[in-house]
Design a protein around this motif. Sequence first.
Motif, PDB file in Angstrom:
ATOM      1  N   TYR A   1       0.645  -1.175   0.131  1.00 18.27           N
ATOM      2  CA  TYR A   1      -0.193   0.043   0.009  1.00 18.27           C
ATOM      3  C   TYR A   1       1.051   1.020   0.075  1.00 18.27           C
ATOM      4  CZ  TYR A   1      -3.093  -3.778   1.692  1.00 18.27           C
ATOM      5  OH  TYR A   1      -3.718  -4.913   1.805  1.00 18.27           O
ATOM      6  N   LEU A   2       1.842   1.238  -0.642  1.00 15.84           N
ATOM      7  CA  LEU A   2       2.847   2.474  -0.876  1.00 15.84           C
ATOM      8  C   LEU A   2       2.783   2.920  -2.206  1.00 15.84           C
ATOM      9  CD1 LEU A   2       5.899   0.971   0.967  1.00 15.84           C
ATOM     10  CD2 LEU A   2       4.206   2.525   1.864  1.00 15.84           C
ATOM     11  N   GLY A   3       3.133   4.285  -2.403  1.00 16.41           N
ATOM     12  CA  GLY A   3       3.398   4.901  -3.670  1.00 16.41           C
ATOM     13  C   GLY A   3       2.031   5.667  -3.979  1.00 16.41           C
ATOM     14  N   ARG A   4       1.830   6.016  -5.086  1.00 17.96           N
ATOM     15  CA  ARG A   4       0.819   6.740  -5.598  1.00 17.96           C
ATOM     16  C   ARG A   4      -0.602   5.689  -5.443  1.00 17.96           C
ATOM     17  NH1 ARG A   4       2.916  10.017 -10.864  1.00 17.96           N
ATOM     18  NH2 ARG A   4       4.308   8.270 -10.672  1.00 17.96           N
ATOM     19  N   LYS A   5      -1.682   6.263  -5.299  1.00 15.05           N
ATOM     20  CA  LYS A   5      -2.801   5.485  -5.315  1.00 15.05           C
ATOM     21  C   LYS A   5      -3.957   6.099  -6.215  1.00 15.05           C
ATOM     22  CE  LYS A   5      -4.882   7.402  -1.067  1.00 15.05           C
ATOM     23  NZ  LYS A   5      -5.442   7.105   0.098  1.00 15.05           N
ATOM     24  N   GLY A   6      -4.918   5.173  -6.569  1.00 15.23           N
ATOM     25  CA  GLY A   6      -6.044   5.405  -7.452  1.00 15.23           C
ATOM     26  C   GLY A   6      -7.343   4.803  -6.841  1.00 15.23           C
ATOM     27  N   GLU A   7      -8.067   5.562  -6.750  1.00 19.32           N
ATOM     28  CA  GLU A   7      -9.618   4.907  -6.068  1.00 19.32           C
ATOM     29  C   GLU A   7     -10.615   4.687  -7.382  1.00 19.32           C
ATOM     30  OE1 GLU A   7     -10.360   4.855  -2.946  1.00 19.32           O
ATOM     31  OE2 GLU A   7      -8.692   6.189  -2.100  1.00 19.32           O
ATOM     32  N   LEU A   8     -10.954   3.487  -7.402  1.00 19.44           N
ATOM     33  CA  LEU A   8     -11.745   2.857  -8.507  1.00 19.44           C
ATOM     34  C   LEU A   8     -13.198   2.576  -8.152  1.00 19.44           C
ATOM     35  CD1 LEU A   8      -9.389   0.332 -10.280  1.00 19.44           C
ATOM     36  CD2 LEU A   8      -9.217   2.888 -10.188  1.00 19.44           C
ATOM     37  N   SER A   9     -14.276   2.842  -8.902  1.00 21.05           N
ATOM     38  CA  SER A   9     -15.522   2.518  -8.728  1.00 21.05           C
ATOM     39  C   SER A   9     -16.131   2.261  -9.969  1.00 21.05           C
ATOM     40  CB  SER A   9     -16.274   3.500  -7.840  1.00 21.05           C
ATOM     41  OG  SER A   9     -16.228   4.770  -8.541  1.00 21.05           O
ATOM     42  N   ASP A  10     -15.476   2.066 -10.998  1.00 24.35           N
ATOM     43  CA  ASP A  10     -16.093   1.924 -12.363  1.00 24.35           C
ATOM     44  C   ASP A  10     -15.358   0.883 -13.074  1.00 24.35           C
ATOM     45  OD1 ASP A  10     -17.631   2.424 -14.864  1.00 24.35           O
ATOM     46  OD2 ASP A  10     -16.965   4.614 -14.805  1.00 24.35           O
TER      47      ASP A  10
ATOM     48  N   TRP B   1      -3.595   6.291 -14.860  1.00 18.75           N
ATOM     49  CA  TRP B   1      -2.584   5.727 -14.074  1.00 18.75           C
ATOM     50  C   TRP B   1      -1.386   5.731 -14.833  1.00 18.75           C
ATOM     51  CZ3 TRP B   1      -2.609   4.211  -9.084  1.00 18.75           C
ATOM     52  CH2 TRP B   1      -1.434   3.482  -8.681  1.00 18.75           C
ATOM     53  N   CYS B   2      -0.238   6.032 -13.968  1.00 17.54           N
ATOM     54  CA  CYS B   2       1.166   6.290 -14.658  1.00 17.54           C
ATOM     55  C   CYS B   2       1.741   5.189 -15.310  1.00 17.54           C
ATOM     56  CB  CYS B   2       1.832   7.080 -13.478  1.00 17.54           C
ATOM     57  SG  CYS B   2       1.877   5.948 -11.859  1.00 17.54           S
ATOM     58  N   ASN B   3       1.630   3.891 -14.816  1.00 18.16           N
ATOM     59  CA  ASN B   3       2.627   2.876 -15.401  1.00 18.16           C
ATOM     60  C   ASN B   3       1.580   1.327 -15.890  1.00 18.16           C
ATOM     61  OD1 ASN B   3       2.373   1.269 -12.974  1.00 18.16           O
ATOM     62  ND2 ASN B   3       4.332   2.205 -12.492  1.00 18.16           N
ATOM     63  N   ASN B   4       2.133   0.410 -16.126  1.00 23.72           N
ATOM     64  CA  ASN B   4       1.628  -0.896 -16.454  1.00 23.72           C
ATOM     65  C   ASN B   4       1.435  -1.657 -15.443  1.00 23.72           C
ATOM     66  OD1 ASN B   4       4.114  -1.481 -16.419  1.00 23.72           O
ATOM     67  ND2 ASN B   4       4.204  -2.205 -18.594  1.00 23.72           N
ATOM     68  N   GLU B   5       1.693  -1.319 -14.484  1.00 20.60           N
ATOM     69  CA  GLU B   5       1.718  -2.180 -13.106  1.00 20.60           C
ATOM     70  C   GLU B   5       0.831  -1.512 -11.764  1.00 20.60           C
ATOM     71  OE1 GLU B   5       6.216  -4.064 -13.597  1.00 20.60           O
ATOM     72  OE2 GLU B   5       5.905  -2.811 -12.078  1.00 20.60           O
ATOM     73  N   VAL B   6       0.590  -2.607 -11.091  1.00 19.61           N
ATOM     74  CA  VAL B   6      -0.398  -2.321  -9.831  1.00 19.61           C
ATOM     75  C   VAL B   6       0.515  -3.147  -8.689  1.00 19.61           C
ATOM     76  CG1 VAL B   6      -2.330  -2.295  -8.380  1.00 19.61           C
ATOM     77  CG2 VAL B   6      -2.549  -1.610 -10.858  1.00 19.61           C
ATOM     78  N   GLY B   7       0.881  -2.259  -7.858  1.00 18.16           N
ATOM     79  CA  GLY B   7       1.796  -3.160  -6.615  1.00 18.16           C
ATOM     80  C   GLY B   7       1.030  -3.794  -5.554  1.00 18.16           C
ATOM     81  N   SER B   8      -0.037  -3.058  -5.441  1.00 17.46           N
ATOM     82  CA  SER B   8      -1.087  -3.608  -4.267  1.00 17.46           C
ATOM     83  C   SER B   8      -2.287  -3.157  -4.241  1.00 17.46           C
ATOM     84  CB  SER B   8      -0.165  -3.435  -2.848  1.00 17.46           C
ATOM     85  OG  SER B   8      -0.155  -2.008  -2.444  1.00 17.46           O
TER      86      SER B   8
END
Lengths: 192, 192
Positions: free
Chosen positions: B111-120, B130-137
């Motif tokens: 749960y580190l670094g930039r985050k994004g809230e999704l509801s769609d 979203w800045c890159n092609n990965e999601v860390g957690s």
Amino acid sequence: ISNTRQFFSIIVYDEECFQGRHHEFTSECCNVMEFGFESVRSLRVESGAWVGYEHGNYQGHHFVLERGEYPQCDAFGGSNAYHIERMTSFRPISCSNHRECRMTIYERENYLGRKGELSDDYPSLQAMGWCNNEVGSMRVQSGAFVCYQFPGYRGYQYIMECDRHCGEYKYFKEFGSHCQTPQIQSIRRIQQ
Amino acid sequence: ISNTRQFFSIIVYDEECFQGRHHEFTSECCNVMEFGFESVRSLRVESGAWVGYEHGNYQGHHFVLERGEYPQCDAFGGSNAYHIERMTSFRPISCSNHRECRMTIYERENYLGRKGELSDDYPSLQAMGWCNNEVGSMRVQSGAFVCYQFPGYRGYQYIMECDRHCGEYKYFKEFGSHCQTPQIQSIRRIQQ
């Protein structure tokens, strides 16, 4: 914001994982072989939404390409059911704001039978109340949609645009040059 | 309406195109071989959303199954990039109303670094900012989502549920038992 000009950019590579010869396109390409490519093996969509075609001159199976990285053919080829080994032509899709996407689906060809109005994403048409696994004809009033053979956005893809064919798809043979069946079980909007 | 009991029904067949031996399940099945099936070659989801697994006991590659018809393995197997030849176990997914689905994605694990809230639904995370092609957690606050390796809902699938792991996916190895990489480029809600 809604009136800003849309930019399109796609970078194609002749080897997997963004290796080898590459070229950036900002508008349509009717045959990538004319640019010295034997084949496109990976690609990166930098902006806009695109449609890729198996053969030159926008023929054969086609598939939507949205912003992101596609490190091998399997990542962009259209379908689990049909392995596409190459992309020979491609073009930008002009979408309206995806909140304004609207289309009508009809049970039978020639806009007959029961109908459904769509303005959202539908991973299962049946779960949304559509009675069977086929769509006979459709009209796109605004924007662009991808229709898929199977639920969950799987199988053959058919791209339906307000700006093409006047948004009119009266018979399933018009869904795509490769379309063999009116079987459609999921539909979603294409987002810029 | 929001309090009606959810029903689940899936009919599996041991031959393609809904032929051969079949069995209806209304709850989880940890090994279809115990019901005399060598393999599932076609299936029909009558109601609810399900997750299918390549191996018994909910192991191996997994994939979402929504209402509709899947006439061959290619129609339900998870990915263009990896052909799944069988489904050995499966279970219902409990989703909330999809309008209430919420999750948070983080750039880095733990749960580190930039985050994004999704509801769609997000066919391209990059197109959504979203800045890159990965999601860390990631953390699922409500409902259930499918995450995909490539844009446009292609490639490996990872199903993330509020009701499993307390909705907590702290490291990419927890995304799925087969997860080799944090590469995630599209995410959508699972709808009942």
